[in-house]
Design an enzyme around this catalytic site. Sequence first.
Site, PDB file in Angstrom:
ATOM      1  N   ASN A   2     -48.350   5.643  49.427  1.00 32.05           N
ATOM      2  CA  ASN A   2     -48.367   4.212  49.084  1.00 32.05           C
ATOM      3  C   ASN A   2     -48.912   3.381  50.241  1.00 32.05           C
ATOM      4  O   ASN A   2     -49.642   2.412  50.016  1.00 32.05           O
ATOM      5  CB  ASN A   2     -46.962   3.743  48.694  1.00 32.05           C
ATOM      6  CG  ASN A   2     -46.638   4.099  47.257  1.00 32.05           C
ATOM      7  OD1 ASN A   2     -47.161   3.499  46.327  1.00 32.05           O
ATOM      8  ND2 ASN A   2     -45.815   5.128  47.082  1.00 32.05           N
ATOM      9  N   HIS A  21     -40.052   1.629  43.594  1.00 32.82           N
ATOM     10  CA  HIS A  21     -39.109   2.628  43.081  1.00 32.82           C
ATOM     11  C   HIS A  21     -39.757   3.347  41.889  1.00 32.82           C
ATOM     12  O   HIS A  21     -40.355   2.700  41.036  1.00 32.82           O
ATOM     13  CB  HIS A  21     -37.809   1.935  42.647  1.00 32.82           C
ATOM     14  CG  HIS A  21     -36.806   2.894  42.133  1.00 32.82           C
ATOM     15  ND1 HIS A  21     -36.052   3.710  42.961  1.00 32.82           N
ATOM     16  CD2 HIS A  21     -36.449   3.226  40.866  1.00 32.82           C
ATOM     17  CE1 HIS A  21     -35.274   4.481  42.231  1.00 32.82           C
ATOM     18  NE2 HIS A  21     -35.496   4.209  40.962  1.00 32.82           N
TER      19      HIS A  21
HETATM   20  C1  GRF Z   1     -42.526   6.913  46.172  1.00 33.23           C
HETATM   21  O1  GRF Z   1     -42.369   7.742  45.063  1.00 33.23           O
HETATM   22  C2  GRF Z   1     -41.693   5.672  46.032  1.00 33.23           C
HETATM   23  O2  GRF Z   1     -41.471   5.303  44.716  1.00 33.23           O
HETATM   24  C3  GRF Z   1     -40.391   6.037  46.669  1.00 33.23           C
HETATM   25  O3  GRF Z   1     -40.741   6.899  47.731  1.00 33.23           O
HETATM   26  C4  GRF Z   1     -41.987   7.552  47.426  1.00 33.23           C
HETATM   27  C5  GRF Z   1     -42.877   7.372  48.612  1.00 33.23           C
HETATM   28  O4  GRF Z   1     -44.044   8.131  48.514  1.00 33.23           O
HETATM   29  N1  GRF Z   1     -39.679   4.861  47.095  1.00 33.23           N
HETATM   30  P1  GRF Z   1     -45.186   8.003  49.588  1.00 33.23           P
HETATM   31  O5  GRF Z   1     -44.581   8.386  50.938  1.00 33.23           O
HETATM   32  O6  GRF Z   1     -45.679   6.599  49.573  1.00 33.23           O
HETATM   33  O7  GRF Z   1     -46.228   8.976  49.157  1.00 33.23           O
END
Ligand code: GRF
Length: 208
Positions: free
Chosen positions: A17, A114
């Site tokens: 993300n 989330h």
């Molecule tokens: C994501 O699935 C988000 O929804 C949750 O933690 C995960 C983080 O993934 N809060 P990344 O590290 O951004 O790949």
Amino acid sequence: MSKTFRLGVIGSGQGSNFVAIAEAIAADRIPAEIALVLSDVETSGILAQARDRQLPARFLPPGPFRTKLDEDAEQSLVAQLQAAQVDLVVLAGFMRVLKGGFLRAFEGRIVNIHPSLLPCFPGLQAWKQALDYGVKVTGCTVHFVDAGIDSGAIIGQQTVPVLDHDTPETLHRRIHQAEHELYPRCVAALARGEISVHGRLVFWKQPS
Ligand code: GRF
């Protein structure tokens, strides 16, 4: 010229993300800059991804607890984000509960993503909770962070269908892809000042 909107990004995991947000900034889809990236995991992908992009990235030693930061770590987190003059704290896979002092220091300026359509399936492994429950549609939610678990005002949501042959892994992968669209969109709206909050209700200004 107005000051650039500054993001502080905090995560514990692979940082996909974070990458989606950094790429959206690089492509001028978010009018912001990443001021600081912090992680409670020294070897995390998010720190490596940030360093690859020559962004300020630091390990935050979390202390002895598994699910929260100790007092010193939380104070250091607040101090580092304040010193970096961040306008918005973006939680991107941060796996510890954040408490009073931190929430007060950045009240109304902390967002999280989330992997479910809240208020369904808060907490851990939300994609597995959705699969086990048998829902046909799930998705992801970007929300403000309050003192509860995944309970703050909802900024945006994106749906993901649950397919008959989904496993936790395939469903999680599709939700992750949706997150990479939703999170940059929400952060862009926040950076542009297009979001207004009235208690639990969050409104998006129509682009003029
Ligand atoms: C994501 O699935 C988000 O929804 C949750 O933690 C995960 C983080 O993934 N809060 P990344 O590290 O951004 O790949």
